[in-house]
Design an enzyme around this catalytic site. Sequence first.
Site, short mmCIF file in Angstrom:
data_model
loop_
_atom_site.label_atom_id
_atom_site.label_comp_id
_atom_site.label_asym_id
_atom_site.label_seq_id
_atom_site.Cartn_x
_atom_site.Cartn_y
_atom_site.Cartn_z
N HIS A 279 90.26 68.87 53.68
CA HIS A 279 89.37 70.02 53.85
C HIS A 279 89.35 70.92 52.33
O HIS A 279 90.44 70.82 51.74
CB HIS A 279 89.85 71.35 55.05
CG HIS A 279 89.65 70.78 56.24
ND1 HIS A 279 89.65 71.45 57.62
CD2 HIS A 279 88.89 69.54 56.89
CE1 HIS A 279 89.33 70.87 58.37
NE2 HIS A 279 88.94 69.69 58.16
N GLU B 109 90.17 73.96 51.80
CA GLU B 109 91.30 74.72 51.53
C GLU B 109 92.35 74.06 51.04
O GLU B 109 93.11 74.30 50.24
CB GLU B 109 91.54 75.68 52.85
CG GLU B 109 90.51 76.43 53.46
CD GLU B 109 89.86 75.75 54.54
OE1 GLU B 109 89.15 74.54 54.24
OE2 GLU B 109 89.73 76.32 55.61
N CYS C 230 90.81 76.39 59.76
CA CYS C 230 91.39 75.73 60.76
C CYS C 230 92.80 75.92 61.23
O CYS C 230 93.36 76.39 60.07
CB CYS C 230 90.75 74.23 61.05
SG CYS C 230 91.87 73.29 59.95
N CYS D 80 94.53 74.32 58.06
CA CYS D 80 94.42 75.02 56.70
C CYS D 80 95.35 76.32 56.56
O CYS D 80 95.76 76.60 55.87
CB CYS D 80 93.23 75.22 56.43
SG CYS D 80 92.34 73.76 56.12
#
Lengths: 149, 149
Positions: free
Chosen positions: A56, A58, A86, A89
């Site tokens: 992801h 992040e 999420c 993260c």
Amino acid sequence: MIEPFDDSYFMKKAMQEAEAAFDSGEIPVGAVVVVDNRIIARAHNLTETLNDVTAHAEMQAITAAANFLGGKYLTGCTLYVTLEPCQMCAGALYWSQISKIVYGATDENRGFKTMRTKLHPKTEVVSGVMEQEASSLMKRFFIEKRNLN
Amino acid sequence: MIEPFDDSYFMKKAMQEAEAAFDSGEIPVGAVVVVDNRIIARAHNLTETLNDVTAHAEMQAITAAANFLGGKYLTGCTLYVTLEPCQMCAGALYWSQISKIVYGATDENRGFKTMRTKLHPKTEVVSGVMEQEASSLMKRFFIEKRNLN
């Protein structure tokens, strides 16, 4: 006084990353990490390209920022991310002790607020910056994806 | 019938990874990913070595297993990890759709159960395998660390 480096300024940079993700067929999420009005990390979602659910925006931004700083804690840093983080993260951001998180669109289904993921007590959160733009890009991605299948 | 490849067998392999972490001054957590009684990924915590809060054993094991399989989902895989996963790792395991998680020691403070992190509905969880050994190694690490400071 005009503040040239406000939250919108840096969220636009995160949006550019999200657009880069879009262009390469990735769910369009982008992120930048900022210290003292300076961008020290830029990243976008690469889960498809890398075949890796952990890639992801992040997560990569956290790793890149720590690498730049030469230390694992992101105290004094702000993460700008186009979509609400999420569980994974938010959990990584918890460990990083990051000072501030600014996100654009809300993720009603899998965002950390719905999931009740705990952030570090020192972390400030701002939401809804450029929400419409971030949300539109996400919607456009899923409409195009549906039409292609 | 004797089953040579039971949960203890693979948790011992995860413990060997935890011991490698211990030896390099890392919080001693180790993990392996198994498919059809075959280990496809081994990893241990590298947060200090890499200066990266995301470098937990589980995160690296997920990435390595996906790389081995050539796909991002870990359906059919089992993760053996010596310590209960945190929010970040449980969040990553959620995305991976892994079939089974077996862990050793409980993390009362930061484990995903206390934090109520959501796993994928298809993921089975087994806890307490070689709990004493995993827990003892953790305790030994923190005692030695205190004595050195």
